[in-house]
Structure formats: C-alpha cells, structure tokens
Design a protein around this motif. Sequence first.
Motif, PDB file in Angstrom:
ATOM      1  N   LYS A 111      -1.940  23.609   0.475  1.00 31.62           N
ATOM      2  CA  LYS A 111      -2.134  24.878  -0.218  1.00 31.62           C
ATOM      3  C   LYS A 111      -1.120  25.021  -1.353  1.00 31.62           C
ATOM      4  O   LYS A 111      -0.174  25.806  -1.266  1.00 31.62           O
ATOM      5  N   PRO A 112      -1.286  24.250  -2.427  1.00 32.31           N
ATOM      6  CA  PRO A 112      -0.324  24.348  -3.535  1.00 32.31           C
ATOM      7  C   PRO A 112      -0.360  25.723  -4.194  1.00 32.31           C
ATOM      8  O   PRO A 112      -1.423  26.326  -4.341  1.00 32.31           O
ATOM      9  N   VAL A 113       0.818  26.199  -4.584  1.00 27.88           N
ATOM     10  CA  VAL A 113       0.931  27.486  -5.251  1.00 27.88           C
ATOM     11  C   VAL A 113       0.847  27.307  -6.765  1.00 27.88           C
ATOM     12  O   VAL A 113       0.299  28.154  -7.468  1.00 27.88           O
ATOM     13  N   ILE A 114       1.401  26.193  -7.270  1.00 33.19           N
ATOM     14  CA  ILE A 114       1.352  25.892  -8.703  1.00 33.19           C
ATOM     15  C   ILE A 114       0.833  24.474  -8.914  1.00 33.19           C
ATOM     16  O   ILE A 114       1.015  23.599  -8.075  1.00 33.19           O
ATOM     17  N   CYS A 115       0.172  24.263 -10.042  1.00 32.85           N
ATOM     18  CA  CYS A 115      -0.392  22.950 -10.374  1.00 32.85           C
ATOM     19  C   CYS A 115      -0.261  22.709 -11.884  1.00 32.85           C
ATOM     20  O   CYS A 115      -0.370  23.639 -12.688  1.00 32.85           O
ATOM     21  N   ASP A 116      -0.049  21.446 -12.234  1.00 33.44           N
ATOM     22  CA  ASP A 116      -0.106  21.009 -13.643  1.00 33.44           C
ATOM     23  C   ASP A 116       0.786  21.839 -14.566  1.00 33.44           C
ATOM     24  O   ASP A 116       0.336  22.378 -15.578  1.00 33.44           O
ATOM     25  N   ILE A 117       2.055  21.905 -14.226  1.00 34.69           N
ATOM     26  CA  ILE A 117       3.021  22.608 -15.061  1.00 34.69           C
ATOM     27  C   ILE A 117       4.013  21.588 -15.620  1.00 34.69           C
ATOM     28  O   ILE A 117       4.793  20.994 -14.871  1.00 34.69           O
ATOM     29  N   SER A 118       3.942  21.371 -16.917  1.00 34.54           N
ATOM     30  CA  SER A 118       4.791  20.371 -17.571  1.00 34.54           C
ATOM     31  C   SER A 118       5.422  20.959 -18.829  1.00 34.54           C
ATOM     32  O   SER A 118       4.741  21.585 -19.635  1.00 34.54           O
ATOM     33  N   PHE A 119       6.709  20.727 -18.996  1.00 30.19           N
ATOM     34  CA  PHE A 119       7.415  21.162 -20.196  1.00 30.19           C
ATOM     35  C   PHE A 119       8.808  20.541 -20.208  1.00 30.19           C
ATOM     36  O   PHE A 119       9.271  19.976 -19.204  1.00 30.19           O
ATOM     37  N   SER A 120       9.474  20.649 -21.334  1.00 25.91           N
ATOM     38  CA  SER A 120      10.846  20.184 -21.472  1.00 25.91           C
ATOM     39  C   SER A 120      11.677  21.261 -22.152  1.00 25.91           C
ATOM     40  O   SER A 120      11.135  22.137 -22.831  1.00 25.91           O
ATOM     41  N   ILE A 121      12.976  21.196 -21.960  1.00 26.32           N
ATOM     42  CA  ILE A 121      13.897  22.104 -22.642  1.00 26.32           C
ATOM     43  C   ILE A 121      14.963  21.263 -23.330  1.00 26.32           C
ATOM     44  O   ILE A 121      15.595  20.403 -22.699  1.00 26.32           O
ATOM     45  N   ASP A 122      15.141  21.505 -24.616  1.00 22.86           N
ATOM     46  CA  ASP A 122      16.101  20.749 -25.410  1.00 22.86           C
ATOM     47  C   ASP A 122      17.390  21.535 -25.619  1.00 22.86           C
ATOM     48  O   ASP A 122      17.462  22.744 -25.350  1.00 22.86           O
ATOM     49  N   SER A 123      18.380  20.860 -26.119  1.00 24.79           N
ATOM     50  CA  SER A 123      19.672  21.468 -26.397  1.00 24.79           C
ATOM     51  C   SER A 123      19.529  22.635 -27.374  1.00 24.79           C
ATOM     52  O   SER A 123      18.845  22.532 -28.393  1.00 24.79           O
ATOM     53  N   GLY A 124      20.134  23.759 -27.040  1.00 23.20           N
ATOM     54  CA  GLY A 124      20.123  24.929 -27.909  1.00 23.20           C
ATOM     55  C   GLY A 124      18.838  25.728 -27.896  1.00 23.20           C
ATOM     56  O   GLY A 124      18.680  26.656 -28.691  1.00 23.20           O
ATOM     57  N   GLU A 125      17.942  25.419 -26.990  1.00 22.69           N
ATOM     58  CA  GLU A 125      16.622  26.060 -26.971  1.00 22.69           C
ATOM     59  C   GLU A 125      16.543  27.127 -25.886  1.00 22.69           C
ATOM     60  O   GLU A 125      17.005  26.924 -24.763  1.00 22.69           O
ATOM     61  N   LEU A 126      15.943  28.263 -26.227  1.00 15.85           N
ATOM     62  CA  LEU A 126      15.686  29.342 -25.273  1.00 15.85           C
ATOM     63  C   LEU A 126      14.186  29.452 -25.066  1.00 15.85           C
ATOM     64  O   LEU A 126      13.429  29.770 -25.996  1.00 15.85           O
ATOM     65  N   VAL A 127      13.749  29.164 -23.850  1.00 16.91           N
ATOM     66  CA  VAL A 127      12.323  29.145 -23.511  1.00 16.91           C
ATOM     67  C   VAL A 127      12.026  30.276 -22.541  1.00 16.91           C
ATOM     68  O   VAL A 127      12.673  30.406 -21.493  1.00 16.91           O
ATOM     69  N   GLY A 128      11.058  31.113 -22.897  1.00 20.81           N
ATOM     70  CA  GLY A 128      10.672  32.237 -22.062  1.00 20.81           C
ATOM     71  C   GLY A 128       9.544  31.871 -21.120  1.00 20.81           C
ATOM     72  O   GLY A 128       8.506  31.375 -21.553  1.00 20.81           O
ATOM     73  N   LEU A 129       9.755  32.096 -19.831  1.00 22.27           N
ATOM     74  CA  LEU A 129       8.730  31.877 -18.810  1.00 22.27           C
ATOM     75  C   LEU A 129       8.113  33.232 -18.492  1.00 22.27           C
ATOM     76  O   LEU A 129       8.789  34.111 -17.957  1.00 22.27           O
TER      77      LEU A 129
END
Length: 236
Positions: free
Chosen positions: A17-35
């Motif tokens: 019973k997976p809760v999440i599937c197919d979530i891919s991303f990267s975070i680079d130096s100095g980057e602010l990523v909003g989820l």
Amino acid sequence: MSLLHVDIKKAGYDENKPVICDISFSIDSGELVGLIGPNGAGKSTSIKTILGLMEYVEGKVEFREGIKYSYVPERPIFYDELTLWEHLDFVSAVEKLDDNKFKARATELLELFKLSDHAHKLPVTFSKGMQQKAMLILALIANPSIYIIDEPFIGLDPHAMKLFLTFLERERERGAGILMSTHVLDTAEKICDRFLQVNNGRLTAQGNLTDIRKQCGLPHGSLFDCFHLIAEGSYK
C-alpha cells in the motif's frame, strides 16, 4: 553533483500500500525548493522517506558525500528535561562544532530571535511560537549543507518570519540548499526558485513559476491560482 537527489518509485508503511509513487527531483547548492500540495497529498511522507524514516521504500535518496543536513519538523520536538541551551549544546557536541564559534553563533541567534532570556528554561514550557523559533535556532546552529523544513511559518509572528527568511537567504548565499514544505503560497511564490506539487501521492507539477503557469495554462496566474487548478486536476 546535486546536494540531494531523490528518486522514489514507491514508499509507504506497507509494501502493498504505497503512499507516494514516482517522485523524483534534485536540489542544488543555493537553491530553495518549495514542496506544496493539499493536506494528505504525500508531502510529509516524501520528507520522511528522504530522512530514512519510512518502513518500505523502493528507489533511492542520495545526499552528496560528506554533507550534513538539518531537519525542522512541523511540530516542535524537545527533550522534556533539557533547557534550550542544553539542546543547543547537545547539537554542538553531536556535530563536533568548535566551542567558541558555537557559543558566538548560539548567542547571536538567541538574541535575534528574542529568546536570550529563555535560554536556560525548558522549551516544553514555551508557547508554540517560541518553540518554533527554538527549532529554527537548532537547525541554523550547525551550518548544514541542506535544510529540510516542514511548515516553518506556523506560529511565527511577522518579525520572526522576516528574520527567518533573512537567514534563509543568507544560508542560500553560503551555498546551502533548502527543501521547504509550506501552505503559505504567497510567501513561497516570492522566495522559492522552484516548486514541487504533490497530489494524491504523486508529483503532478514541478518547475519555476513560469513552468507551473505553462502547465496550468495560466500565463499570468499566481502560485495560489495554479495550486488549486492542479489540485482539482482540471488543468489537463
């Protein structure tokens, strides 16, 4: 190499019973990523998977070798019998911080967040806003390469919020990467480089605001407008 690379095929509390599937991303130096995403969309599960706290995971989460990260949970967590200073001292010991630099930074942060008078008191007795500020200080004290922050603005007064955003900008200039889950979309729109929107356990949109607008067909829409269109699934 990115500071953090995430490629989650499936994750959850039960293999079947997976809760999440197919979530891919990267975070680079100095980057602010909003989820971003509605309640129950899978944001917290995504964060727990990154932190290695999920029971079943298919995929991989890779931090750049040798870096450290700080995690700020949505609900502050403290040891019942430790004062705020003892919490800070504990983090310093675990991270093997230089004692003089630790004391100078701890003093600076306590003064800026107006908790100097409470340094030798128990955080479990603090108000919710004070507890949130204490958690932010604990995260900032170690100068990590990655911050993973879950709903940081809850309970913060306007002054503390502005101060926190100033520190985030300073940390980005230092080269730190930040993954921040938030429902405060107007603020996220102003400060985030990119966005990851999760719906029903899947990554349904990602990119900067221009990318998100294109995906929604709203060339001049706000993040708030795009968020609701994507959440309703009516943009395709």
